[in-house]
Design an enzyme around this catalytic site. Structure first.
Site, PDB file in Angstrom:
ATOM      1  N   PRO A 207       3.915 -14.933  -5.378  1.00 17.05           N
ATOM      2  CA  PRO A 207       3.561 -16.330  -5.688  1.00 17.05           C
ATOM      3  C   PRO A 207       2.054 -16.554  -5.712  1.00 17.05           C
ATOM      4  O   PRO A 207       1.593 -17.571  -6.208  1.00 17.05           O
ATOM      5  CB  PRO A 207       4.205 -17.123  -4.545  1.00 17.05           C
ATOM      6  CG  PRO A 207       4.347 -16.143  -3.421  1.00 17.05           C
ATOM      7  CD  PRO A 207       4.534 -14.802  -4.043  1.00 17.05           C
ATOM      8  N   GLU A 239       6.772 -12.702   0.605  1.00 15.42           N
ATOM      9  CA  GLU A 239       6.377 -13.689   1.619  1.00 15.42           C
ATOM     10  C   GLU A 239       5.048 -13.350   2.279  1.00 15.42           C
ATOM     11  O   GLU A 239       4.429 -14.180   2.928  1.00 15.42           O
ATOM     12  CB  GLU A 239       7.475 -13.793   2.678  1.00 15.42           C
ATOM     13  CG  GLU A 239       8.718 -14.467   2.129  1.00 15.42           C
ATOM     14  CD  GLU A 239       9.941 -14.248   2.996  1.00 15.42           C
ATOM     15  OE1 GLU A 239       9.785 -13.841   4.165  1.00 15.42           O
ATOM     16  OE2 GLU A 239      11.057 -14.455   2.480  1.00 15.42           O
ATOM     17  N   GLY A 264       0.374  -8.814 -10.247  1.00 14.94           N
ATOM     18  CA  GLY A 264      -0.697  -7.953 -10.742  1.00 14.94           C
ATOM     19  C   GLY A 264      -0.457  -6.535 -10.279  1.00 14.94           C
ATOM     20  O   GLY A 264       0.664  -6.174  -9.888  1.00 14.94           O
ATOM     21  N   ASP A 265      -1.512  -5.753 -10.283  1.00 20.43           N
ATOM     22  CA  ASP A 265      -1.361  -4.334  -9.961  1.00 20.43           C
ATOM     23  C   ASP A 265      -1.138  -4.092  -8.468  1.00 20.43           C
ATOM     24  O   ASP A 265      -0.606  -3.057  -8.084  1.00 20.43           O
ATOM     25  CB  ASP A 265      -2.596  -3.581 -10.467  1.00 20.43           C
ATOM     26  CG  ASP A 265      -2.718  -3.721 -11.978  1.00 20.43           C
ATOM     27  OD1 ASP A 265      -1.770  -3.327 -12.673  1.00 20.43           O
ATOM     28  OD2 ASP A 265      -3.722  -4.270 -12.459  1.00 20.43           O
ATOM     29  N   GLY A 295      -0.632 -11.320 -12.539  1.00 21.33           N
ATOM     30  CA  GLY A 295      -1.826 -11.195 -11.699  1.00 21.33           C
ATOM     31  C   GLY A 295      -3.067 -11.517 -12.494  1.00 21.33           C
ATOM     32  O   GLY A 295      -2.998 -12.146 -13.550  1.00 21.33           O
ATOM     33  N   SER A 296      -4.214 -11.063 -12.000  1.00 26.11           N
ATOM     34  CA  SER A 296      -5.451 -11.321 -12.749  1.00 26.11           C
ATOM     35  C   SER A 296      -5.783 -10.165 -13.688  1.00 26.11           C
ATOM     36  O   SER A 296      -6.132 -10.381 -14.843  1.00 26.11           O
ATOM     37  CB  SER A 296      -6.642 -11.518 -11.821  1.00 26.11           C
ATOM     38  OG  SER A 296      -6.302 -11.783 -10.539  1.00 26.11           O
ATOM     39  N   ASP A 360     -14.341  -5.353  -8.157  1.00 30.98           N
ATOM     40  CA  ASP A 360     -12.932  -5.679  -7.923  1.00 30.98           C
ATOM     41  C   ASP A 360     -12.760  -6.515  -6.656  1.00 30.98           C
ATOM     42  O   ASP A 360     -12.098  -7.566  -6.661  1.00 30.98           O
ATOM     43  CB  ASP A 360     -12.130  -4.366  -7.809  1.00 30.98           C
ATOM     44  CG  ASP A 360     -10.703  -4.555  -8.233  1.00 30.98           C
ATOM     45  OD1 ASP A 360     -10.268  -5.714  -8.300  1.00 30.98           O
ATOM     46  OD2 ASP A 360     -10.030  -3.555  -8.504  1.00 30.98           O
ATOM     47  N   ASP A 608      -6.061   1.444  -6.775  1.00 35.67           N
ATOM     48  CA  ASP A 608      -5.276   0.496  -7.578  1.00 35.67           C
ATOM     49  C   ASP A 608      -5.733  -0.945  -7.354  1.00 35.67           C
ATOM     50  O   ASP A 608      -4.918  -1.883  -7.303  1.00 35.67           O
ATOM     51  CB  ASP A 608      -3.777   0.617  -7.279  1.00 35.67           C
ATOM     52  CG  ASP A 608      -3.236   1.986  -7.642  1.00 35.67           C
ATOM     53  OD1 ASP A 608      -3.934   2.720  -8.364  1.00 35.67           O
ATOM     54  OD2 ASP A 608      -2.135   2.331  -7.185  1.00 35.67           O
TER      55      ASP A 608
HETATM   56  N1  LIG Z   1       3.448 -13.726  -0.458  1.00 36.97           N
HETATM   57  C1  LIG Z   1       2.262 -13.147  -0.403  1.00 36.97           C
HETATM   58  N2  LIG Z   1       1.274 -13.673   0.314  1.00 36.97           N
HETATM   59  C2  LIG Z   1       0.080 -13.119   0.337  1.00 36.97           C
HETATM   60  N3  LIG Z   1      -0.261 -11.985  -0.303  1.00 36.97           N
HETATM   61  C3  LIG Z   1       0.679 -11.415  -1.034  1.00 36.97           C
HETATM   62  C4  LIG Z   1       1.986 -11.956  -1.141  1.00 36.97           C
HETATM   63  N4  LIG Z   1       2.708 -11.170  -1.958  1.00 36.97           N
HETATM   64  C5  LIG Z   1       1.885 -10.163  -2.338  1.00 36.97           C
HETATM   65  N5  LIG Z   1       0.669 -10.307  -1.786  1.00 36.97           N
HETATM   66  C6  LIG Z   1      -0.535  -9.479  -1.970  1.00 36.97           C
HETATM   67  O1  LIG Z   1      -1.371 -10.092  -2.942  1.00 36.97           O
HETATM   68  C7  LIG Z   1      -2.264  -9.114  -3.414  1.00 36.97           C
HETATM   69  C8  LIG Z   1      -2.659  -9.390  -4.821  1.00 36.97           C
HETATM   70  O2  LIG Z   1      -1.545  -9.306  -5.631  1.00 36.97           O
HETATM   71  P1  LIG Z   1      -1.561  -8.745  -7.098  1.00 36.97           P
HETATM   72  O3  LIG Z   1      -2.383  -7.538  -7.204  1.00 36.97           O
HETATM   73  O4  LIG Z   1      -0.155  -8.608  -7.476  1.00 36.97           O
HETATM   74  O5  LIG Z   1      -2.252  -9.892  -7.911  1.00 36.97           O
HETATM   75  P2  LIG Z   1      -3.721  -9.951  -8.466  1.00 36.97           P
HETATM   76  O6  LIG Z   1      -4.677  -9.400  -7.470  1.00 36.97           O
HETATM   77  O7  LIG Z   1      -3.932 -11.326  -8.936  1.00 36.97           O
HETATM   78  O8  LIG Z   1      -3.652  -9.052  -9.752  1.00 36.97           O
HETATM   79  P3  LIG Z   1      -4.433  -7.734 -10.170  1.00 36.97           P
HETATM   80  O9  LIG Z   1      -4.230  -6.755  -9.045  1.00 36.97           O
HETATM   81  O10 LIG Z   1      -3.789  -7.314 -11.434  1.00 36.97           O
HETATM   82  O11 LIG Z   1      -5.841  -8.164 -10.331  1.00 36.97           O
HETATM   83  C9  LIG Z   1      -1.588  -7.793  -3.199  1.00 36.97           C
HETATM   84  O12 LIG Z   1      -2.374  -7.030  -2.325  1.00 36.97           O
HETATM   85  C10 LIG Z   1      -0.272  -8.126  -2.531  1.00 36.97           C
HETATM   86  O13 LIG Z   1       0.013  -7.228  -1.478  1.00 36.97           O
END
Ligand SMILES: Nc1ncnc2c1ncn2[C@@H]1O[C@H](COP(=O)(O)OP(=O)(O)OP(=O)(O)O)[C@@H](O)[C@H]1O
Length: 639
Positions: A207, A239, A264-265, A295-296, A360, A608
């Protein structure tokens, strides 16, 4: 490719049995298509065969009534070329159908079909709606994008709805068989064909991914496409950071078809590492994994689209959802990563140290900007450029020729040794290299406390302490935290738990031992050190345009310390279109394995896109380990 069957207007589907008998690979359907003039004569001849569906006017007189449609087809003809295969016969067939004023749609563009009842009371017709996403020219652009189109067939030859529905269901089955490449040799056999029972997808949604809209986007824009493709699913919202990984440890791989990740990743990394930590990792990691951009950066999702020629700059979510609806399983490499703390991680995207890692993590504070956060972060970091001293070792995949302009010292077959007494030194078989910095952590990770290496061992201790210390600093500074401010927790979590399965890594020797003699080592000052295995790092960052999901290669991106800011900006700009190539100060080297040994005390390392403890790491390719939901790879990436 067989030609379409010519039949008379009073055709009845069963009469085709004889005609298809000699051509067991193709099935032809003809039925009434009366969306405009119910209860009138059929307007179209509808053909379904292994490669396409087509609609053609049945009589000359009726052609006038679809004139408008024929006009609009002209525009569609050239623009949809990319979405269908190049088979010459197939193209000829398509052209001839279009010339005759028909509609043509590739089965590759159809995600599914469904039978429906008419809305009006007294309408005993049954309808069969076909859902397609052909590529059409984007208005005001030379690019093509997929657009949803529905095509409805009306069945009204019976007086009862049940009779018409039976017929509609029959043709639905034919279309589904063709979509699933299930061979139908005879229409009479249709009832004997049992469609494979479809297992559900386990959908995982973060989320907080991207701008926090993953759940909303999934419900509004993905669910309808999954429904059209008859893909059933059960959704779980994560969660906490690490939740997906915890779930994977006890995930019932037999109960689900695959895992669909809407994030995201970071979440993909969690899922892969959770599966790889299981005792049954060999089986678990084969569970099909699908990704949707929530994700971003969405690097993996962009890489998949790029390789299959699917658009991702426009409406990526629709194209990624189409990919899931139509997917085949494509193997993807993983990289086994050993960290200096004895942890094993499995990486699918990158291991970075220096500029890319800084961008990053430091750009987390610009998360509200979406994908643009990386560009902003890169500009900020390049203006305040840092240089890191360290040693990079790698096992080249191809003959390695160092650029002659390089200022760094480099040796082929350099071996670093730690003697029993703990003396750190270098032996070399060819060129001259300066002694290894006594503070190099990797030479001392066996825990020995030799007099000359005391600092080094302390560094290891300090490094661990720094991670804990960092927790406070970063929380206070609100810097480098992820969506819920849990970045440091994530580091700690990985450190404690990432042991798991012991997948063999024959190319790697323990981090406290010198690299094998066939490795190359470069020592010096670097601005950026990145092991990248996918084409994309983010939507507008094509780090290695030639990278494939399963090419068995790690692409080592090295920018040496002497590189100018201008050159870095040029590289980052070129990366937006994947035009960044090796140059004297910024090399891309194809390798099978690598080792990074930082000699600076502070810095950021990522795996990653997630922060990992700062210190020596190494990795090697594990070829084709994961099954990724993708379309068949096209010859040339398009955008
Ligand atoms: N419910 C949650 N509450 C807080 N953090 C979470 C939750 N679910 C996942 N996460 C963490 O959020 C972090 C970021 O998620 P994710 O990488 O999927 O998105 P992003 O950073 O926006 O995308 P990208 O990695 O493509 O830039 C991950 O480290 C993941 O472990």
């Amino acid at each position: 490719m067989a030609s379409a069957v010519e039949v008379s207007e009073d055709f009845h589907p069963e009469s085709l049995d004889k005609e298809i008998h000699n051509d067991a690979h193709d099935v032809y359907i003809l039925c009434d298509y009366l969306p405009l003039f119910p209860k009138s004569k059929p307007l179209f001849k509808v053909t379904v065969t292994t490669g396409y569906m087509s609609w053609e006017p049945t009589t000359k007189e009726k052609r006038g009534s679809i004139k408008a449609k024929r006009h609009s087809l002209k525009g569609k003809r050239s623009s949809s070329k990319q979405s269908i295969n190049d088979d010459e016969e197939y193209m000829k067939m398509r052209e001839s159908i279009l010339r005759r004023g028909g509609l043509f749609i590739s089965l590759d563009d159809i995600v599914g079909c469904d039978c429906m009842k008419g809305m009006e009371s007294g309408d005993c017709s049954a309808y069969l709606t076909v859902y397609a996403y052909p590529r059409r020219k984007k208005i005001g652009s030379r690019r093509t994008v997929r657009k949803r189109e529905t095509l409805t067939l009306m069945f009204n030859s019976c007086d009862t709805y049940d009779g018409n529905l039976k017929e509609a269901k029959k043709w639905k089955k034919v279309i589904v068989c063709l979509l699933k490449k299930i061979r139908i040799s005879d229409l009479q056999d249709l009832s004997n064909i049992t469609l494979p029972t479809q297992k559900q997808m386990f959908v995982l949604i973060n989320p907080f991914g991207g701008q926090g809209k993953a759940l909303q986007l999934f419900q509004q824009r993905v669910v309808p496409i999954l429904a059209e493709a008859c893909i059933t699913y059960e959704m779980t919202i994560t969660e906490y950071a690490g939740h997906a990984k915890d779930m994977m440890l006890s995930f019932n791989i037999k109960a689900w078809y695959g895992i669909l990740i809407v994030s995201g990743d970071g979440l993909i990394h969690e899922v892969i590492n959770g599966l790889m930590e299981r005792a049954d990792w060999e089986e678990a990691i084969k569970t099909p994994i699908g990704v949707l951009p929530g994700g971003s950066g969405n690097a993996l999702c962009c890489a998949i689209s790029y390789q299959t020629g699917e658009p991702y700059l426009d409406n990526h979510l629709l194209h990624a959802s189409f990919t899931i609806a139509k997917h085949s399983l494509i193997p993807m490499d993983l990289i086994a990563i050993d960290t200096f703390q004895g942890c094993r991680l499995y990486s699918f995207l990158s291991c970075c140290w220096g500029l890319m890692a800084d961008v990053d993590i430091e750009s987390e504070k610009y998360r509200h900007l979406g994908n643009a956060r990386f560009t902003v972060g890169a500009v900020v970091r390049i203006m305040n450029l840092r240089r890191y001293r360290g040693r990079i070792s790698f096992l080249p995949l191809e003959d390695y020729m160092p650029p002659s302009e390089r200022c760094l010292q480099r040796s082929q077959s350099v071996v670093h040794t730690v003697t029993a007494s703990g003396d750190s030194g270098i032996t070399r078989s060819q060129s001259t290299v300066e002694p290894v910095d006594a503070q190099c952590l990797s030479s001392n990770l066996d825990g020995t406390t030799p007099s000359s290496d005391e600092n080094t061992f302390q560094d290891v201790q300090e490094n661990s302490a720094r991670i804990n210390g960092l927790e406070k600093v970063e929380l206070n500074g609100n810097d480098g935290l992820n969506a819920n401010g849990s970045n440091i927790e994530k580091i700690t979590d990985d450190v404690i738990h990432a042991t798991g399965s012991c997948v063999p890594t024959p190319l790697l020797v323990p981090l406290d031992k010198p690299v094998p003699s066939d490795w190359v080592t470069i020592e010096g000052e670097f601005v950026n050190v990145a092991a990248i295995y996918l084409s994309h790092l983010a939507k507008d960052m094509i780090a290695v345009s030639g990278s494939k999901l399963n090419d068995g290669a790690i692409y080592l991106n090295l920018a040496q310390g002497a590189i100018s800011r201008l050159k870095l900006i040029q590289i980052f700009t070129a990366m937006q279109e994947g035009k960044h190539a090796s140059s004297g100060e910024a090399e891309i080297i194809k390798v099978k394995a690598f080792r990074f040994e930082p000699q600076e005390k502070d810095g950021i390392m990522t795996c990653d896109g997630e922060r990992i403890p700062y210190g020596p790491i190494q990795g090697q390719v594990l070829h084709s380990l994961v099954n990724i939901m993708s379309l068949k790879q096209s010859a040339a990436p398009q955008q």
